[in-house]
Write a protein that holds these residues in place. Structure first.
Motif, PDB file in Angstrom:
ATOM      1  N   VAL A   4     -12.655  72.667 -31.768  1.00  0.00           N
ATOM      2  CA  VAL A   4     -12.717  71.733 -30.726  1.00  0.00           C
ATOM      3  C   VAL A   4     -13.992  71.396 -29.826  1.00  0.00           C
ATOM      4  O   VAL A   4     -14.019  70.917 -28.801  1.00  0.00           O
ATOM      5  N   GLU A   5     -15.108  71.931 -30.512  1.00  0.00           N
ATOM      6  CA  GLU A   5     -16.297  71.846 -29.696  1.00  0.00           C
ATOM      7  C   GLU A   5     -16.743  70.572 -29.197  1.00  0.00           C
ATOM      8  O   GLU A   5     -17.313  70.616 -28.218  1.00  0.00           O
ATOM      9  N   GLN A   6     -16.436  69.505 -30.046  1.00  0.00           N
ATOM     10  CA  GLN A   6     -16.906  68.153 -29.452  1.00  0.00           C
ATOM     11  C   GLN A   6     -15.746  67.757 -28.282  1.00  0.00           C
ATOM     12  O   GLN A   6     -16.358  67.534 -27.201  1.00  0.00           O
ATOM     13  N   GLU A   7     -14.671  68.016 -28.558  1.00  0.00           N
ATOM     14  CA  GLU A   7     -13.462  67.428 -27.696  1.00  0.00           C
ATOM     15  C   GLU A   7     -13.617  68.072 -26.243  1.00  0.00           C
ATOM     16  O   GLU A   7     -13.288  67.290 -25.274  1.00  0.00           O
ATOM     17  N   ILE A   8     -13.812  69.350 -26.491  1.00  0.00           N
ATOM     18  CA  ILE A   8     -13.891  70.032 -25.071  1.00  0.00           C
ATOM     19  C   ILE A   8     -15.250  69.562 -24.101  1.00  0.00           C
ATOM     20  O   ILE A   8     -14.944  69.953 -22.764  1.00  0.00           O
ATOM     21  N   ARG A   9     -16.035  68.877 -24.659  1.00  0.00           N
ATOM     22  CA  ARG A   9     -17.324  68.494 -23.742  1.00  0.00           C
ATOM     23  C   ARG A   9     -17.058  67.155 -23.139  1.00  0.00           C
ATOM     24  O   ARG A   9     -17.679  66.630 -22.281  1.00  0.00           O
ATOM     25  N   GLN A  10     -15.777  66.468 -23.378  1.00  0.00           N
ATOM     26  CA  GLN A  10     -15.644  65.007 -23.029  1.00  0.00           C
ATOM     27  C   GLN A  10     -15.207  65.023 -21.541  1.00  0.00           C
ATOM     28  O   GLN A  10     -14.619  66.036 -20.863  1.00  0.00           O
ATOM     29  N   MET A  11     -15.222  63.656 -20.939  1.00  0.00           N
ATOM     30  CA  MET A  11     -14.889  63.688 -19.639  1.00  0.00           C
ATOM     31  C   MET A  11     -13.704  64.029 -19.300  1.00  0.00           C
ATOM     32  O   MET A  11     -13.520  64.792 -17.922  1.00  0.00           O
ATOM     33  N   GLU A  12     -12.769  63.536 -20.017  1.00  0.00           N
ATOM     34  CA  GLU A  12     -11.279  64.115 -19.628  1.00  0.00           C
ATOM     35  C   GLU A  12     -11.237  65.637 -19.351  1.00  0.00           C
ATOM     36  O   GLU A  12     -10.371  66.021 -18.373  1.00  0.00           O
ATOM     37  N   VAL A  13     -11.692  66.358 -20.217  1.00  0.00           N
ATOM     38  CA  VAL A  13     -11.524  67.814 -20.104  1.00  0.00           C
ATOM     39  C   VAL A  13     -12.414  68.150 -18.823  1.00  0.00           C
ATOM     40  O   VAL A  13     -12.023  68.957 -17.820  1.00  0.00           O
ATOM     41  N   SER A  14     -13.499  67.635 -18.674  1.00  0.00           N
ATOM     42  CA  SER A  14     -14.529  67.813 -17.753  1.00  0.00           C
ATOM     43  C   SER A  14     -13.828  67.819 -16.337  1.00  0.00           C
ATOM     44  O   SER A  14     -14.194  68.460 -15.119  1.00  0.00           O
ATOM     45  N   ASN A  15     -13.068  66.596 -16.178  1.00  0.00           N
ATOM     46  CA  ASN A  15     -12.390  66.202 -15.001  1.00  0.00           C
ATOM     47  C   ASN A  15     -11.359  67.224 -14.540  1.00  0.00           C
ATOM     48  O   ASN A  15     -11.098  67.130 -13.340  1.00  0.00           O
ATOM     49  N   ASN A  16     -10.815  67.840 -15.674  1.00  0.00           N
ATOM     50  CA  ASN A  16      -9.752  68.591 -15.038  1.00  0.00           C
ATOM     51  C   ASN A  16      -9.799  70.150 -15.129  1.00  0.00           C
ATOM     52  O   ASN A  16      -8.941  70.999 -14.752  1.00  0.00           O
TER      53      ASN A  16
END
Ligand code: DC
Length: 268
Positions: A119-131
């Motif tokens: 999940v290395e890529q997905e965890i860096r996306q804005m939706e994760v960053s915002n939560n």
């Protein structure tokens, strides 16, 4: 296998190894724990990775663990679009989260796995960053992460970066760094990082996200981001990667020398 003291003598007796190389070898024998804390986008990961590679230590990005857990909760819809969280479901599901890091020899760094999925890529996306900040305020989530992090570092020889590494995870770390940088520099760095990966974001979105996370990270009740009393502050606003690495290597060598000269207990 030789006990540590014998290996140390063997290294010290070797005529081929001199100067800082000797100290460096010595440190490799006497594994230490390096804790790096600081604000978001201060370049903690870059420094920690370079340091781990130089010393032959393992590197742990503790923020990636909070991010992976956040991704798991988002996928299960226990974090709603309006930002509200289903805390009881989150706590109940914690045993279902299995986190690990696996080294990718092509990319030459460890990637984050959530229940065997990369999940290395997905965890860096804005939706994760915002939560993620919200999730990282939850006591039970923190307890699980801190427990896993202590396990990962129990044999020393680790560089771990995050927000509470020098205070809660490894309060006895031999070297603690507290990193900071000018906020505009940090915003630019994060923006460059995200856009270089193809993420569609504006500077204002990045600014808002960093400001919110800084506030939450420093004001939360559980293990907030604070500088450990014995941490060394590293402001890297005007330092490049090599300068930072050189500075920390000097600190490590000084640490070894002070302990040696005063005949105090040596770094273990
Ligand atoms: O380092 P990062 O920006 O990827 O971390 C993501 C979030 O995780 C950050 O906003 C705060 C939280 N975090 C934490 O609470 N404790 C840590 N040791 C590491 C990260």
């Amino acid at each position: 296998m030789l006990p540590n003291s014998d290996i140390e003598s063997a290294v010290l007796m070797s005529g081929e190894i001199t100067g800082w190389q000797l100290k460096s070898k010595y440190l490799l024998m006497k594994q230490i724990t390096i804790a790096i804390d600081g604000y978001s986008s201060c370049g903690k990961s870059t420094l920690a990775k370079a340091l781990a590679a130089k010393l032959g230590y393992s590197y742990v990005d503790s923020g990636a663990m909070y991010r992976a857990a956040t991704l798991f909760f988002l996928r299960n819809k226990w974090i709603k679009i309006n930002g509200s969280v289903n805390e009881s479901k989150i706590i109940e599901s914690l045993p279902l989260i299995n986190l690990s890091f696996r080294y990718n020899p092509q990319l030459r760094f460890s990637e984050t796995y959530l229940n065997e999925e990369n999940v290395e890529q997905e965890i860096r996306q804005m939706e994760v960053s915002n939560n993620v900040s919200k999730i990282s305020t939850l006591k039970k989530v923190r307890e699980k992460m801190i427990h896993l992090q202590k396990e990962m570092g129990k044999n020393k020889g680790v560089v771990m970066e995050g927000r509470d590494i020098g205070t809660a995870v490894f309060p006895d770390a031999e070297l603690k760094l507290f990193m900071t940088a000018d906020s505009e520099v940090r915003i630019q760095r994060r923006y460059d990082e995200m856009t270089s990966k193809g993420e569609q974001v504006t500077m204002d979105q990045v600014r808002e996200n960093l400001e919110k996370r800084d506030y939450s990270d420093t004001h939360r009740k559980e293990n907030p981001l604070v500088q450990a009393q014995d941490a060394i502050v590293l402001d890297n606003s005007d330092l490049d990667k090599q300068q930072q690495l050189d500075y920390v290597i000097t600190l490590i060598n000084d640490l070894a020398l002070v302990k040696d000269e005063n005949n105090q207990q040596r770094i273990r």
